[in-house]
Motif scaffolding. Structure first.
Motif, PDB file in Angstrom:
ATOM      1  N   ILE A 167       0.837  -1.202   0.000  1.00 55.90           N
ATOM      2  CA  ILE A 167       0.000   0.000   0.000  1.00 55.90           C
ATOM      3  C   ILE A 167       0.865   1.243   0.000  1.00 55.90           C
ATOM      4  O   ILE A 167       0.644   2.190  -0.774  1.00 55.90           O
ATOM      5  N   ALA A 338      -6.454  -2.772   2.985  1.00 53.65           N
ATOM      6  CA  ALA A 338      -5.803  -1.809   2.086  1.00 53.65           C
ATOM      7  C   ALA A 338      -6.407  -0.427   2.267  1.00 53.65           C
ATOM      8  O   ALA A 338      -5.697   0.585   2.286  1.00 53.65           O
ATOM      9  N   GLN A 342      -4.854   2.935   3.767  1.00 55.83           N
ATOM     10  CA  GLN A 342      -4.969   4.166   2.988  1.00 55.83           C
ATOM     11  C   GLN A 342      -5.431   5.313   3.894  1.00 55.83           C
ATOM     12  O   GLN A 342      -4.929   6.443   3.797  1.00 55.83           O
ATOM     13  N   PHE A 597      -3.877   2.310  -7.540  1.00 59.55           N
ATOM     14  CA  PHE A 597      -5.039   1.481  -7.231  1.00 59.55           C
ATOM     15  C   PHE A 597      -5.996   1.453  -8.421  1.00 59.55           C
ATOM     16  O   PHE A 597      -6.530   0.410  -8.792  1.00 59.55           O
TER      17      PHE A 597
END
Length: 801
Positions: A167, A338, A342, A597
């Motif tokens: 990430i 994820a 974030q 992403f």
């Protein structure tokens, strides 16, 4: 002899009575994350007499955990395997091991690997690892030692560290940022460059117990003593949480909702750092619009935390200058991890706490380390046609391209279905796969691997995995039996490097890197000869500190080298290959809206999605299994499945514990110390009740890693590995959309007091438990790309630009 003060001593000296004292550092084995705690070993007549903490170490300052303090018991334990061993393939599961030489062991491996590669292709070999000795070396073991693309960390969704690393690489173009505890500064907390953080947030992390990923847990306490406030985000009341100024006891798996609500509060109340956002962030407006869909009032209903408490925590973090967030395993172990990560990165960013003294520090990644690591792993040495055969590449390119290894869940699918091709052999590189350490549905892994053409293992002790599945056993060294290097955070965000300095030999054990090198010379010589030739120590130097000007020979003299990496490197060009200011991303900024992403078909902005099995997402399952189950919190005594043989450690935690609230235990007629049967739709296991108010009513917690070395080792019992195997309750292939994450910490279960019949059924082979139709919950039961699975706004990739 002065036990209290050897400050200023060289790395080795001899006492008057002939005792040789060696200063060095600890790593695995015995198991530990790469913290590099300073140790002093006392050796007389070639035998370890005792071990102490090294007060010379600039960070650990002589403090050692119980795992290091019992290193003598570990090293000389009578059950330790100290010579190579072999047995016939038909004797798998039976204790018919015979001692052999390293040459014979390597010869057997080379013969079988060569036959498999020639007949079926190199891709039909898997190199499996767990947390590993000397880091997760699936890459080295697979790519360079074997010549296969399929290295594989066996945990479903790589739900440990891998999501965080990936990430942050996608959003920052840099490795996972850790809190700045002045580990790289010669003056430590008093260094003029350093500032003690006003607040430290431990989010799903308990470094005091685990030193997770190289964060020395006592450093957090040091900083609290110097005035830092502490915030803990954790469903359980831990010792550290009891000291915290703020303790947010959220429902497991709802971290993304909490993170979004904290972001919304900070943005709505104008508490963010305008200067950092304007200069260095991309997508702030889109982020603000998204998190506005998750106000604190809505998050309160999801997380089980009062709205005002969420807002107060958000304000406290935003107003602390500087502040840092240590986020850990619990974020990785959800399918929504994820997005939770974030959110955490966005919190660090919009408050201006990236790469500032006392904030979250970043590595200067363009010192040559990126290229040398990939080369060291051997990935660049693989032909392109092999790289394209990595299992899981088509479905999860974000996972495979970042981790450079096979997707764990798809690897099990391949073993069971022969799709995309049949697997013919596995190298278990220091992973006790069947014990409940990482693999979800361990009986499925067992059934899928037990009849393969050839399997082998390197480890310290005979484990259930080795006994059940392997034909050759390669014994490996402890950290004081080899020369090597330990970098904090696996080298990703290094504060310091420490030297492992060999002081004893035990049997014929080899260090893990030395084994890779020596086996690779025989099994895959092209990766270790000619232009790729190197000695084991040259390989270690290149892998761990290449590009820094450091090597083991220099490091040995210092014992610990603090690496000053500086601050605000986004201003100086030290985060980009072109030397320009900014971040190594598509936009050159820290991406709150992620084009990376988006390129993988994922939502570029954070969102919340319910855990796949919860009272909200599966109320029909919750009727049968009404308790929320979280697993795997660290213990002081053990590192995953390691240490159950050590008497002092076993005395600390003698049995596999199941934490249950007093009210729930009373309602079930269960007392502290009772054996209980814990079950859900995926499996069952037997654990010992620990009645405690550390967990709230309706929440239970199970320890992981349990097996019983004192019990019968032969199949089907396998040291009792199935009895307390909590991962039997963890489903296979419930991953996030990028392939990361799995619900180890947010499941449903029920429990009752165990009866004698429960203990009679634990060794039953197979996957499905009595009464459960096969594949009722198959891989299509829950998919994150179902529109109805999203909670709130989550537009298709590309919207909201």
């Amino acid at each position: 002899m002065d036990f209290d003060n050897d400050i200023g001593k060289p790395w080795r000296w001899t006492e008057e009575d002939g005792t040789v004292v060696t200063r060095g550092a600890a790593w695995s084995a015995p198991g530990c994350h790469p913290t590099g705690c300073g140790i002093k070993t006392y050796v007389k007549d070639g035998r370890l007499v005792r071990i102490e903490g090294d007060e010379n170490h600039p960070v650990t300052k002589g403090r050692l955990c119980v795992r290091c303090l019992t290193l003598k018991d570990f090293t000389y334990h009578p059950d330790r395997i100290i010579y190579p061993m072999k047995r016939a393939r038909e004797d798998r599961g039976l204790d018919k091991w015979e001692r052999c030489s390293w040459e014979e062991a390597y010869g057997i491996i080379a013969e079988n690997v060569g036959r498999i590669k020639e007949k079926y292709g190199a891709e039909t070999l898997l190199a499996m690892t767990g947390t590993g000795r000397m880091t997760q070396m699936a890459g080295v073991g697979a790519h360079r030692a074997l010549g296969t693309p399929n290295g594989c960390y066996a945990q479903s969704g790589f739900a440990c560290y891998g999501p965080r690393v990936s990430i942050t690489q996608y959003l920052l173009g840099a490795p996972y940022p850790e809190i700045d505890f002045a580990g790289g500064l010669p003056g430590g907390y008093d260094d003029p460059q350093y500032q003690v953080p006003e607040m430290i947030v431990q989010w799903g992390k308990e470094p005091l117990v685990s030193n997770g990923d190289g964060l020395f847990g006592h450093a957090v306490l040091d900083l609290v003593k110097r005035g830092a406030k502490l915030m803990c985000v954790d469903p359980r009341l831990t010792w550290t949480c009891a000291l915290a100024d703020y303790h947010l006891q959220l429902r497991p798996g709802t971290d993304a909702a909490l993170g979004m609500a904290m972001l919304d509060t900070i943005i709505a109340e104008d508490l963010y750092d305008h200067d950092f956002v304007d200069k260095w962030c991309y997508g702030f407006e889109q982020l603000a619009e998204r998190v506005a869909t998750m106000p604190a009032e809505r998050a309160a209903d999801i997380c089980g935390i009062p709205a005002e408490e969420i807002k107060e925590a958000a304000r406290a973090y935003a107003n602390a200058k500087p502040a840092s967030i240590a986020w850990g395993l619990a974020i990785d172990q959800t399918v929504n991890g994820a997005q939770a990560g974030q959110c955490i990165l966005s919190l660090i960013a919009i408050t201006g706490n990236f790469d500032v003294p006392g904030g979250n520090i970043l590595q200067d990644i363009f010192d040559g380390s990126g290229d040398k690591v990939v080369a060291g792993l051997g990935w660049k040495l693989l032909p392109d046609e092999l790289k394209e055969k990595v299992i899981g590449l088509e479905e999860y390119p974000a996972y495979v391209n970042m981790m450079l290894r096979a997707h764990a869940d798809r690897a099990l699918d391949a073993l069971e279905t022969d799709i995309p091709y049949k697997i013919h052999g596995i190298w278990f590189g220091s992973t006790n796969l069947l014990a409940p350490t990482c693999s979800a549905q361990p009986k499925r892994w067992y059934n899928a691997a037990k009849d393969l053409d050839f399997n082998w293992v390197n480890d310290i002790f005979m484990t259930p995995t080795a006994m059940a599945l392997c034909d050759v056993f390669l014994p490996i060294s402890s950290c004081i039996e080899q020369d090597s290097i330990v970098p904090t955070h696996y080298g990703g965000t290094p504060n310091y490097y420490s030297a492992l300095n060999k002081c004893i030999e035990v049997g014929e054990c080899k260090g893990e890197f030395y084994n890779y090198h020596d086996m690779g010379l025989i099994v895959n010589p092209s990766a270790w000869t000619g232009d790729n030739a190197c000695t084991p120590m040259e390989f270690i130097d290149d892998y761990f500190v290449g590009g820094t000007g450091m090597n083991h020979a220099k490091l040995r003299e210092e014992v610990t080298h603090q690496r000053v990496v500086g601050y605000r490197k986004y201003e100086t060009g030290h985060l980009r290959p072109d030397g320009m200011p900014g971040f190594n991303t598509m936009t050159g900024r820290l991406e709150l809206y992620s084009y990376a992403f988006q390129s993988f078909g994922e939502d570029p902005l954070p969102y919340y999605v319910e855990p796949p099995f919860s009272p909200v997402s599966t109320p029909e399952v919750a009727e049968r299994y009404p308790f929320i189950l979280t697993t795997g919190a660290r213990e002081y005594a053990y590192f995953h499945s390691e240490g159950r043989q050590i008497p002092y450690l076993r005395e600390l935690v003698p049995e596999p514990l199941f934490e249950v609230n007093e009210a729930d235990a009373r309602a079930k007629g269960i007392k502290d110390g009772d054996w209980v049967r814990v079950e859900n739709q995926f499996g069952f296991c037997l654990l010992v009740a620990k009645v405690t108010n550390a967990v709230k009513p309706g929440l239970v917690h199970a320890q992981h890693g349990w097996w019983f070395p004192e019990e019968d080792g032969e199949a089907p019992h396998l040291f009792g590995v199935w009895k307390s195997n909590i991962n039997s309750l963890v489903p296979h292939s419930r991953n996030g959309k990028l392939g990361f994450g799995a619900p180890y910490k947010c499941l449903l279960c029920d429990f009752r007091k165990a009866v004698p019949e429960d203990f009679e059924n634990v060794d039953v082979e197979g996957v499905d438990q009595p009464g459960m139709p096969k594949h009722k919950y198959d891989d299509n039961f829950y998919r994150l790309d179902k529109d109805e699975s999203y909670q709130g706004a989550s537009p298709a990739a590309g919207e909201g630009e």
